[in-house]
Design a protein around this motif. Structure first.
Motif, PDB file in Angstrom:
ATOM      1  N   UNK A 316       0.676  -1.320   0.121  1.00 48.97           N
ATOM      2  CA  UNK A 316      -0.093  -0.075   0.128  1.00 48.97           C
ATOM      3  C   UNK A 316       0.890   1.485  -0.009  1.00 48.97           C
ATOM      4  N   UNK A 317       1.979   1.163   0.687  1.00 44.59           N
ATOM      5  CA  UNK A 317       2.931   2.328   0.662  1.00 44.59           C
ATOM      6  C   UNK A 317       3.368   2.587  -0.484  1.00 44.59           C
ATOM      7  N   UNK A 318       4.554   2.009  -1.279  1.00 45.82           N
ATOM      8  CA  UNK A 318       5.336   2.178  -2.098  1.00 45.82           C
ATOM      9  C   UNK A 318       4.543   1.738  -3.443  1.00 45.82           C
ATOM     10  N   UNK A 319       3.672   0.684  -3.393  1.00 56.25           N
ATOM     11  CA  UNK A 319       2.950   0.300  -4.893  1.00 56.25           C
ATOM     12  C   UNK A 319       3.898  -0.684  -5.468  1.00 56.25           C
ATOM     13  N   UNK A 320       5.006  -1.288  -4.756  1.00 56.17           N
ATOM     14  CA  UNK A 320       5.685  -2.327  -5.172  1.00 56.17           C
ATOM     15  C   UNK A 320       4.975  -3.632  -5.126  1.00 56.17           C
ATOM     16  N   UNK A 321       5.273  -4.560  -6.249  1.00 61.93           N
ATOM     17  CA  UNK A 321       4.563  -5.926  -6.326  1.00 61.93           C
ATOM     18  C   UNK A 321       4.870  -6.650  -4.969  1.00 61.93           C
ATOM     19  N   UNK A 322       3.988  -7.630  -4.425  1.00 60.18           N
ATOM     20  CA  UNK A 322       4.339  -8.397  -3.132  1.00 60.18           C
ATOM     21  C   UNK A 322       5.545  -9.214  -3.664  1.00 60.18           C
ATOM     22  N   UNK A 323       5.905  -9.450  -4.945  1.00 60.21           N
ATOM     23  CA  UNK A 323       7.048 -10.282  -5.005  1.00 60.21           C
ATOM     24  C   UNK A 323       8.392  -9.648  -4.814  1.00 60.21           C
ATOM     25  N   UNK A 324       8.423  -8.315  -4.514  1.00 62.04           N
ATOM     26  CA  UNK A 324       9.533  -7.589  -4.284  1.00 62.04           C
ATOM     27  C   UNK A 324       9.798  -6.679  -5.322  1.00 62.04           C
ATOM     28  N   UNK A 325      10.785  -5.628  -5.150  1.00 64.42           N
ATOM     29  CA  UNK A 325      11.315  -4.679  -5.784  1.00 64.42           C
ATOM     30  C   UNK A 325      10.513  -3.194  -5.428  1.00 64.42           C
ATOM     31  N   UNK A 327       7.960   0.168  -7.044  1.00 61.21           N
ATOM     32  CA  UNK A 327       6.726   0.247  -7.979  1.00 61.21           C
ATOM     33  C   UNK A 327       6.686  -0.432  -9.264  1.00 61.21           C
ATOM     34  N   UNK A 328       7.809   0.114  -9.874  1.00 59.98           N
ATOM     35  CA  UNK A 328       7.759  -0.298 -11.408  1.00 59.98           C
ATOM     36  C   UNK A 328       8.292  -1.659 -11.853  1.00 59.98           C
ATOM     37  N   UNK A 329       8.805  -2.251 -10.789  1.00 61.74           N
ATOM     38  CA  UNK A 329       9.124  -3.695 -10.840  1.00 61.74           C
ATOM     39  C   UNK A 329       8.311  -4.700 -11.428  1.00 61.74           C
ATOM     40  N   UNK A 330       8.603  -5.514 -12.429  1.00 65.77           N
ATOM     41  CA  UNK A 330       7.797  -6.524 -13.038  1.00 65.77           C
ATOM     42  C   UNK A 330       7.527  -7.378 -11.933  1.00 65.77           C
ATOM     43  N   UNK A 331       6.133  -7.796 -11.974  1.00 65.14           N
ATOM     44  CA  UNK A 331       5.729  -8.666 -10.776  1.00 65.14           C
ATOM     45  C   UNK A 331       6.209  -9.966 -11.115  1.00 65.14           C
ATOM     46  N   UNK A 332       6.741 -10.975 -10.551  1.00 60.93           N
ATOM     47  CA  UNK A 332       7.149 -12.136 -10.262  1.00 60.93           C
ATOM     48  C   UNK A 332       6.156 -13.135 -10.037  1.00 60.93           C
ATOM     49  N   UNK A 333       5.175 -13.453 -10.913  1.00 64.47           N
ATOM     50  CA  UNK A 333       3.996 -14.148 -10.264  1.00 64.47           C
ATOM     51  C   UNK A 333       4.401 -15.798 -10.001  1.00 64.47           C
ATOM     52  N   UNK A 334       5.674 -16.322 -10.334  1.00 61.64           N
ATOM     53  CA  UNK A 334       6.308 -17.470  -9.979  1.00 61.64           C
ATOM     54  C   UNK A 334       6.656 -17.656  -8.514  1.00 61.64           C
ATOM     55  N   UNK A 335       7.231 -16.266  -8.068  1.00 64.71           N
ATOM     56  CA  UNK A 335       7.995 -16.336  -6.697  1.00 64.71           C
ATOM     57  C   UNK A 335       7.015 -16.827  -5.506  1.00 64.71           C
ATOM     58  N   UNK A 336       7.504 -17.827  -4.787  1.00 61.10           N
ATOM     59  CA  UNK A 336       6.815 -18.204  -3.526  1.00 61.10           C
ATOM     60  C   UNK A 336       7.171 -17.937  -2.399  1.00 61.10           C
ATOM     61  N   UNK A 337       6.493 -18.020  -1.436  1.00 58.89           N
ATOM     62  CA  UNK A 337       6.848 -17.594   0.046  1.00 58.89           C
ATOM     63  C   UNK A 337       6.525 -18.768   1.029  1.00 58.89           C
ATOM     64  N   UNK A 338       5.867 -18.376   2.171  1.00 61.96           N
ATOM     65  CA  UNK A 338       5.893 -19.221   3.068  1.00 61.96           C
ATOM     66  C   UNK A 338       4.851 -20.383   2.596  1.00 61.96           C
ATOM     67  N   UNK A 352      -4.545 -10.878 -12.062  1.00 61.94           N
ATOM     68  CA  UNK A 352      -5.484 -11.127 -13.188  1.00 61.94           C
ATOM     69  C   UNK A 352      -6.013  -9.866 -14.142  1.00 61.94           C
ATOM     70  N   UNK A 353      -5.326  -8.639 -13.652  1.00 59.08           N
ATOM     71  CA  UNK A 353      -5.432  -7.399 -14.559  1.00 59.08           C
ATOM     72  C   UNK A 353      -4.073  -7.419 -15.481  1.00 59.08           C
ATOM     73  N   UNK A 354      -3.029  -8.294 -15.246  1.00 59.13           N
ATOM     74  CA  UNK A 354      -1.788  -8.095 -15.763  1.00 59.13           C
ATOM     75  C   UNK A 354      -1.744  -8.672 -17.240  1.00 59.13           C
ATOM     76  N   UNK A 355      -0.962  -8.193 -18.057  1.00 57.54           N
ATOM     77  CA  UNK A 355      -0.836  -8.341 -19.505  1.00 57.54           C
ATOM     78  C   UNK A 355      -0.490 -10.093 -19.593  1.00 57.54           C
ATOM     79  N   UNK A 356       0.138 -10.592 -18.613  1.00 55.88           N
ATOM     80  CA  UNK A 356       0.653 -11.638 -18.674  1.00 55.88           C
ATOM     81  C   UNK A 356      -0.714 -12.695 -18.604  1.00 55.88           C
ATOM     82  N   UNK A 357      -1.527 -12.114 -18.053  1.00 50.51           N
ATOM     83  CA  UNK A 357      -2.795 -12.985 -17.691  1.00 50.51           C
ATOM     84  C   UNK A 357      -3.940 -12.811 -18.843  1.00 50.51           C
TER      85      UNK A 357
END
Length: 441
Positions: A316-325, A327-338, A352-357
């Motif tokens: 919510x703060x920086x707007x970065x994807x939860x995969x890291x980086x 704001x304008x970092x490309x989301x890494x949808x394959x990156x897993x966490x816990x 779901x809104x991303x061009x990759x989908x």
């Protein structure tokens, strides 16, 4: 804007974040603010400071945006702070009257875009025994980067009664009726229309002035079907602009197509030349998809920060994807966490809104926040007025919205679509011509 001498205000140095005028402190009430001809009104509330006086004024951007050009202004133009959009139903019954209306609208729009009054005599220089040709509330104001954009709805070509104005053979294939998406709660008086007009400016009074004047000019030939006021852009259309926030408090439009992306604009926004001669009039234009999306504000405000970020897929703060980086970092949808779960949830809005989908599809968004008071239960009638320009709604909007309506937990639980429309946006107007002229050639 609109000085009595009709001399355009001098241009000021361009700024990436134009200052807000004193009218930028106004909050609108009611979606039906339209022209006097439509019998509508605008309710404004002047924000006050702690001492009870009106907040100090700030100067608005005075620059004007050219009305004529290869494409209509208000698409790739750096998004302004305020919106007044209205859809009209044409009541004229013959082709000549429709063309006359478009010519009158063109002349008035060119004048207002340049910071002049509408009509030959404007607001105060006409005869005392006749209504003024300009309503006058923008006298003394700058153009504040005003743009006026026109589009045609499917019902201008044909409706339930049959073909109209001899235009049935010019109906573009992409100008469709959108399907009913799961969760839609569309209201007829917030949807559709024969002609749409989008007025954007950094000064709300300038934007309202445009629709009011064009509604007055249309008297006897067209009436307002619906209108929408917007504040606080929810997309940036230029790399010089910061990414704004929506009413959920998140940055919105990070991955938007920008004015500098010529190849992406050609691929995803501008309509290519058609193999059908009947559609040549739309070459170089675009399609506009509008959706009035009401947000369940009260429910969202009781949702934890962690859950909010999971639903969106960004911090919510920086707007970065939860995969890291960043704001304008490309989301890494394959990156897993816990527990080996994706850091960006499979039902998140970003995924779901991303061009990759969506088969690589992108769009140019120009949405706005809106607040139209409260309903009978005391809940805010507020949300996002979604505006997107695409090369074809069938490929660039419908599949994405269908997937999001079914799988996006944000859309399913926190959003409700109450208004909708698709409009064909003709290419730009040339000096001496009129909007949509190619349609009648």
């Amino acid at each position: 804007m609109f000085s009595q001498s009709k001399t355009p205000a001098p241009a000021e140095e361009n700024s990436a974040s134009p200052s807000m005028s004193r009218r930028g402190l106004l909050t609108y009430g009611g979606a039906a603010a339209a022209g006097a001809a439509a019998g509508a009104a605008v309710t404004v509330l002047i924000t006050q400071n702690a001492g009870g006086d009106a907040a100090p004024a700030a100067s608005a951007s005075s620059e004007s945006v050219p009305f004529y050009g290869a494409q209509q202004a208000g698409i790739v133009t750096a998004a302004q702070d305020r919106l007044h959009m209205a859809a009209f139903d044409v009541t004229a019954t013959n082709r000549d009257d429709l063309i006359s209306l478009l010519k009158d609208w063109t002349a008035a729009s060119e004048a207002m875009s340049a910071g002049r009054e509408a009509g030959d005599t404007g607001a105060v220089n006409g005869p005392y025994d006749a209504p003024p040709e300009d309503t006058g509330e923008a006298l003394g104001l700058s153009a504040s980067r005003l743009t006026i954009t026109f589009g045609f709805g499917r019902t201008l070509f044909k409706n339930d009664a049959g073909t109209r104005f001899g235009l049935d053979s010019r109906l573009p294939e992409g100008l469709i009726d959108l399907p009913h998406f799961p969760g839609d709660a569309l209201e007829d008086n917030r949807s559709g229309g024969d002609i749409v007009i989008q007025a954007c400016s950094d000064d709300p009074q300038v934007a309202v002035h445009v629709i009011r004047n064009l509604a007055r000019i249309a008297f006897g030939r067209a009436t307002i079907r619906w209108s929408q006021l917007g504040f606080g852009r929810t997309s940036s259309t230029s790399r010089e602009q910061q990414t704004p926030r929506n009413l959920f408090g998140f940055k919105d439009g990070t991955a938007n197509v920008k004015a500098q992306d010529d190849e992406l604009l050609d691929k995803h926004v501008w309509v290519p030349k058609s193999s059908s001669a009947g559609e040549d009039w739309l070459t170089g234009g675009s399609y506009m998809v509008v959706r009035r999306i009401r947000m369940h504000i009260e429910i969202w405000d009781r949702t934890s920060l962690g859950e909010q970020e999971t639903l969106i897929g960004r911090t919510k703060g920086s707007g970065a994807p939860l995969s890291g980086g960043e704001e304008f970092s490309e989301p890494d949808f394959a990156r897993a966490g816990r527990d080996n779960k994706p850091l960006i949830a499979t039902d998140s809005h970003v995924r779901l809104a991303h061009a990759q989908s969506n088969s690589g599809v992108k769009m140019l968004r120009r949405g706005y926040n809106f607040t139209d008071g409260s309903d009978s239960l005391g809940r805010l009638d507020a949300g996002l007025f979604f505006i997107a320009f695409v090369t074809d709604p069938r490929s660039h909007y419908v599949p994405m919205q269908m997937a999001m309506a079914q799988k996006d937990r944000l859309a399913v639980e926190y959003l409700r679509h109450t208004g909708s429309g698709v409009f064909a946006i003709p290419p730009g107007i040339q000096a001496g011509g009129f909007v949509g002229e190619g349609l009648f050639s």
